[in-house]
Design a protein around this motif. Structure first.
Motif, PDB file in Angstrom:
ATOM      1  N   ALA A   1       0.724  -0.879  -0.053  1.00 28.75           N
ATOM      2  CA  ALA A   1      -0.474  -0.191  -0.177  1.00 28.75           C
ATOM      3  C   ALA A   1       0.703   1.865  -0.253  1.00 28.75           C
ATOM      4  N   PRO A   2       0.547   2.207  -0.874  1.00 27.14           N
ATOM      5  CA  PRO A   2       1.648   3.668  -1.074  1.00 27.14           C
ATOM      6  C   PRO A   2       1.058   4.400   0.456  1.00 27.14           C
ATOM      7  N   VAL A   3       2.481   5.485   0.355  1.00 26.83           N
ATOM      8  CA  VAL A   3       2.400   6.043   1.738  1.00 26.83           C
ATOM      9  C   VAL A   3       1.100   7.750   1.131  1.00 26.83           C
ATOM     10  N   TYR A   4       0.342   7.626   2.321  1.00 28.81           N
ATOM     11  CA  TYR A   4      -0.712   8.569   2.043  1.00 28.81           C
ATOM     12  C   TYR A   4      -0.631  10.135   2.871  1.00 28.81           C
ATOM     13  N   ASP A   5      -0.231   9.606   3.734  1.00 25.66           N
ATOM     14  CA  ASP A   5      -0.376  10.588   4.834  1.00 25.66           C
ATOM     15  C   ASP A   5       0.567  11.416   4.994  1.00 25.66           C
ATOM     16  N   ALA A   6       1.665  11.534   4.718  1.00 26.38           N
ATOM     17  CA  ALA A   6       2.525  12.234   5.224  1.00 26.38           C
ATOM     18  C   ALA A   6       3.214  13.341   4.919  1.00 26.38           C
ATOM     19  N   LEU A   7       2.077  14.359   4.141  1.00 29.43           N
ATOM     20  CA  LEU A   7       1.734  15.357   4.719  1.00 29.43           C
ATOM     21  C   LEU A   7       1.161  16.519   5.771  1.00 29.43           C
ATOM     22  N   GLU A   8       0.792  15.301   6.639  1.00 22.48           N
ATOM     23  CA  GLU A   8      -0.033  15.777   7.386  1.00 22.48           C
ATOM     24  C   GLU A   8       0.134  16.608   8.408  1.00 22.48           C
ATOM     25  N   GLY A   9      -0.394  17.892   8.956  1.00 22.50           N
ATOM     26  CA  GLY A   9       0.710  18.240  10.148  1.00 22.50           C
ATOM     27  C   GLY A   9       2.051  18.597   8.961  1.00 22.50           C
ATOM     28  N   LEU A  10       1.982  19.073   7.916  1.00 22.74           N
ATOM     29  CA  LEU A  10       2.898  19.989   7.626  1.00 22.74           C
ATOM     30  C   LEU A  10       3.494  21.328   7.563  1.00 22.74           C
ATOM     31  N   ALA A  11       2.068  21.985   7.050  1.00 22.36           N
ATOM     32  CA  ALA A  11       1.955  23.224   6.762  1.00 22.36           C
ATOM     33  C   ALA A  11       3.052  24.293   7.590  1.00 22.36           C
ATOM     34  N   PRO A  12       2.791  24.102   9.398  1.00 25.21           N
ATOM     35  CA  PRO A  12       3.607  25.004  10.212  1.00 25.21           C
ATOM     36  C   PRO A  12       4.994  25.211  10.182  1.00 25.21           C
TER      37      PRO A  12
ATOM     38  N   GLU B   1       5.082   9.442  -2.924  1.00 26.71           N
ATOM     39  CA  GLU B   1       5.106   9.432  -1.552  1.00 26.71           C
ATOM     40  C   GLU B   1       6.594   9.307  -0.999  1.00 26.71           C
ATOM     41  N   ALA B   2       7.013   8.900  -2.065  1.00 30.42           N
ATOM     42  CA  ALA B   2       8.845  10.067  -2.080  1.00 30.42           C
ATOM     43  C   ALA B   2       8.853  11.211  -1.792  1.00 30.42           C
ATOM     44  N   VAL B   3       8.382  12.165  -2.455  1.00 28.39           N
ATOM     45  CA  VAL B   3       8.263  13.588  -1.558  1.00 28.39           C
ATOM     46  C   VAL B   3       7.440  13.964  -1.086  1.00 28.39           C
ATOM     47  N   ALA B   4       6.834  12.978  -0.084  1.00 26.78           N
ATOM     48  CA  ALA B   4       6.075  13.431   0.382  1.00 26.78           C
ATOM     49  C   ALA B   4       6.949  13.329   1.671  1.00 26.78           C
ATOM     50  N   LEU B   5       7.433  11.604   1.773  1.00 22.89           N
ATOM     51  CA  LEU B   5       8.332  11.424   2.964  1.00 22.89           C
ATOM     52  C   LEU B   5       9.478  12.705   3.173  1.00 22.89           C
ATOM     53  N   VAL B   6       9.713  12.941   2.050  1.00 25.71           N
ATOM     54  CA  VAL B   6      11.033  14.069   1.934  1.00 25.71           C
ATOM     55  C   VAL B   6      10.772  14.547   2.472  1.00 25.71           C
ATOM     56  N   LEU B   7       9.216  15.559   2.670  1.00 22.21           N
ATOM     57  CA  LEU B   7       9.476  16.459   3.208  1.00 22.21           C
ATOM     58  C   LEU B   7       8.755  15.913   4.756  1.00 22.21           C
ATOM     59  N   ARG B   8       8.356  15.291   4.836  1.00 22.52           N
ATOM     60  CA  ARG B   8       8.518  14.893   6.469  1.00 22.52           C
ATOM     61  C   ARG B   8       9.631  14.914   6.991  1.00 22.52           C
ATOM     62  N   ALA B   9      10.368  13.866   6.631  1.00 26.21           N
ATOM     63  CA  ALA B   9      12.079  13.876   7.163  1.00 26.21           C
ATOM     64  C   ALA B   9      12.755  15.327   7.080  1.00 26.21           C
ATOM     65  N   GLY B  10      12.891  16.249   6.287  1.00 29.02           N
ATOM     66  CA  GLY B  10      12.764  17.391   6.474  1.00 29.02           C
ATOM     67  C   GLY B  10      12.597  17.919   7.554  1.00 29.02           C
ATOM     68  N   ALA B  11      10.862  17.841   7.975  1.00 31.62           N
ATOM     69  CA  ALA B  11      11.051  18.773   9.367  1.00 31.62           C
ATOM     70  C   ALA B  11      11.291  17.544  10.407  1.00 31.62           C
ATOM     71  N   LEU B  12      11.219  16.907  10.208  1.00 33.76           N
ATOM     72  CA  LEU B  12      11.686  15.703  11.591  1.00 33.76           C
ATOM     73  C   LEU B  12      13.412  15.982  12.186  1.00 33.76           C
ATOM     74  N   ALA B  13      14.047  16.889  11.049  1.00 32.16           N
ATOM     75  CA  ALA B  13      15.742  16.779  10.898  1.00 32.16           C
ATOM     76  C   ALA B  13      16.316  17.697  12.163  1.00 32.16           C
ATOM     77  N   THR B  14      17.124  17.272  13.146  1.00 29.80           N
ATOM     78  CA  THR B  14      17.685  17.863  13.793  1.00 29.80           C
ATOM     79  C   THR B  14      18.861  18.232  13.598  1.00 29.80           C
ATOM     80  N   GLY B  15      19.825  17.825  12.460  1.00 31.49           N
ATOM     81  CA  GLY B  15      21.427  18.028  12.293  1.00 31.49           C
ATOM     82  C   GLY B  15      21.778  16.608  11.368  1.00 31.49           C
TER      83      GLY B  15
END
Length: 646
Positions: free
Chosen positions: A275-286, A504-518
């Motif tokens: 199943a592809p990933v569909y929810d990776a962008l949720e909550g990234l607007a901030p 899904e790859a791009v959505a997860l990239v954006l999610r990962a960028g938001a999770l990064a601390t360095g």
């Protein structure tokens, strides 16, 4: 309850009638309509309500016309036509029927000497035809309403109000359980109009129209649209919870254009086996909303999808950077209407990520907050044959861009990497590993960014495998080979690769960028690796073909092994060493991998730059082999520093 009971009884009655009974009913009704039409003609044509001559004519002619109407209807075959098939041909037969009855009536009037005008019989014919045709259309409407009330109705939105869309609406309007309710179309000239009885809306209103109209299915009636674009439309509608299908044109179905499948689901991740990933962008607007975001390589497959998804998060400004003019033009043209509608500033910059002067001006003028670095040369055989260009673009340009971002104090810097960077056997993978080392080095000496209290961006990298449908990827190649009749060429049937859809790859990239601390290397969970031989068979079968091999010698499309190309690995990896730890998303893992010291990285970049400037391939390759684990030149491993885990 009473209405439901009546409906059930009527439906049971309609279903219980045999073919002969239905014909008998239609013959009786045609016979009954003739006296009715005569009465109405007399009322409208005679001076008094119904004068003595008119009454005498009615009682004399009504039985004759009734019997004649029934007999003529049978002779013309009108009652034998199914209500669903009552079209222009059926209407023409009904008109002939009415004319013949009018001629008979006129002859009877002349023979009996009754003073009935010729105009009366013309009106009679028109009334009879109107009543007979209207009766059939009314019965068809009533039957369809009965069946619709029984079965759940699928409400359909047609994407594309052109010829194919109008033909589709015409076909679906008589379907018992499918109801077309509206069009959407990209053509501004059609938006706001009514086509084939349905309103035409802008695609931007889909999120409003789908729930309001209770739409459960969208049909793409644009057969000439490239498959990648159809898949993009399908992806954009996935959050709406509707089924998306594609339909071929009439010309394709009759064979004047390349054949296509009948209604077929457009599923971007059909070959994933998961199943592809569909929810990776949720909550990234901030994180991305209201920011100025720079995407390098914006015209490429990954870069373009990054731009599309970033727009959905409402940045204040989106800057597109690419050195390929047409690619930049194409993505800017696609995104411009969406950006204007959302009030987002869109800036297209033609240039390279390695142009230091351009980058200084760009960061200063556009006040960039976030950098998503997707620009890279990625085709393994091509980079293998053009190693110096690959190293210059993938390593040195990344360094120039990252240093410019650090000097400008942006908040976040996310580099798109590749599973080929893990113990690479090719220059493309080695160049991506060196680019990772550059980012790791800068991350070790940076932190925070604007608003974060530190001295520079939060640097991170996201590493994943092959992307389905991207330029140069294997599935479009397989599809092209199948369309030509084969053979389908694979490097090896047991070769495995990780796959993920672009979306899904791009959505997860954006999610990962938001999770990064360095300094993290993020790894995306791409499921189990897929055997290329199995993938080739799936593509052939999905396109309606049959693979030909030893087990099935009568198949249509042959699968041919051509062997690994220079620099290719039989099996790819995602992790260099150590363990990956979970993050806030189940499909994203993070690793802190070892990398050389600042002095060693500086020496590497200096030597690599000099080798490229001197056009010295041996020196460049030797420099690469010093720090990249797993990479060896054509002459075997070269001596030099190797760090465990790098």
């Amino acid at each position: 309850m009473v209405l439901r009971s009546v409906h059930s009884q009527l439906l049971s009655l309609a279903r219980s009638l045999g073919r002969g009974q239905k014909i008998a009913i239609l013959v009786f009704l045609d016979g009954a309509l003739a006296p009715l039409a005569l009465w109405l003609a007399l009322v409208t044509q005679e001076s008094s309500l119904v004068g003595p001559a008119a009454l005498q004519g009615f009682w004399l002619f009504a039985p004759v016309l009734s019997l004649a109407a029934a007999g003529m209807a049978l002779a013309l075959g009108i009652p034998r036509a199914r209500l669903k098939s009552y079209d222009a041909t059926g209407l023409a037969r009904t008109a002939l029927h009415g004319a013949a009855l009018a001629g008979l009536g006129a002859a009877l009037a002349r023979g009996t000497g009754l003073p009935l005008s010729a105009g009366l019989w013309g009106v009679f014919a028109l009334l009879f035809v109107t009543l007979a045709a209207g009766l059939r259309l009314g019965m068809l409407w009533a039957l369809e309403a009965l069946y619709r009330c029984e079965a759940p109705v699928t409400r359909v939105l047609i994407y594309g109000a052109g010829t194919t869309g109008m033909q589709l609406v015409s076909a679906l309007k008589r379907h018992a359980t499918i109801r077309p309710v509206a069009f959407v179309d990209d053509n501004p000239g059609l938006q706001g109009l009514t086509v084939a009885g349905l309103p035409v809306y802008r695609p931007a209103r889909l999120a409003e129209i789908v729930p309001r109209q209770r739409i459960s299915r969208v049909v793409l009636a644009m057969p000439s649209l490239p498959r990648a674009r159809q898949a993009g439309i399908a992806r954009a509608m996935q959050p709406l919870g509707v089924e998306v299908q594609a339909v071929p044109s009439f010309a394709q179905m009759i064979g004047t254009e390349r054949p296509a499948h009948d209604l077929q689901p457009v599923v971007p991740g059909a070959f994933l086996g998961r199943a592809p990933v569909y929810d990776a962008l949720e909550g990234l607007a901030p994180v991305y909303g209201g920011r100025a975001v720079l995407v390098t390589g914006a015209g490429g497959s990954i870069g373009a999808e990054l731009c599309r998804q970033i727009l959905s998060l409402r940045p204040a400004r989106l800057v597109l950077l690419d050195h390929a003019e047409y690619a930049l033009y194409a993505i800017e043209r696609e995104l411009r209407p969406l950006a204007e509608e959302a009030g987002i500033i869109l800036v297209a910059v033609l240039g390279s990520a390695g142009q230091a002067g351009l980058l200084r001006r760009l960061f200063a003028v556009q006040r960039i907050d976030i950098v998503l670095h997707a620009a890279a040369y990625k085709h393994v055989p091509l980079v293998e044959a053009n190693a110096l260009a690959g190293l210059a673009n993938n390593v040195l340009a990344t360094e120039v861009l990252a240093r410019a971002a650090r000097a400008a104090g942006v908040q976040r810097f996310v580099m798109i990497s590749s599973d080929k960077a893990v113990r690479p056997t090719n220059i493309m993978g080695a160049s991506k590993r060196l680019a990772e080392i550059v980012i790791q080095d800068l991350a070790a000496r940076s932190g925070g960014g604007k608003g974060g209290g530190g001295g520079g961006p939060v640097f991170s990298m996201v590493r994943f495998g092959n992307v389905l449908g991207s330029s140069g990827s294997v599935i479009p190649l397989f599809q092209e080979q199948v369309a030509r009749g084969g053979p389908v060429t694979v490097t090896g049937k047991d070769v495995t690769r990780f796959f993920m859809t672009i979306e899904e790859a791009v959505a997860l990239v954006l999610r990962a960028g938001a999770l990064a601390t360095g300094g993290e290397v993020f790894l995306l969970d791409m499921g189990q690796p897929v055997r290329i031989g199995d993938l080739a068979r799936q593509v052939i079968e999905a396109m309606g073909g049959t693979p030909r091999d030893a087990a099935n010698p009568d198949g249509e499309i042959e699968i041919v092994e051509i062997g690994l190309r220079p620099g290719e690995k039989r099996h790819e990896e995602l992790l260099i060493g150590g363990d990956a730890r979970p993050t806030g998303h189940p499909k994203i893992f993070a690793a802190q991998e070892d990398f050389p010291s600042e002095v060693e990285v500086a020496a590497l970049l200096r030597d690599l730059r000099e080798a490229i400037e001197d056009e010295s391939l041996p020196r460049a390759l030797q420099t690469v082999s010093r720090l990249v684990e797993g990479y060896e030149t054509a002459g075997g491993p070269l001596p030099g520093l190797r760090l465990s885990g790098t």
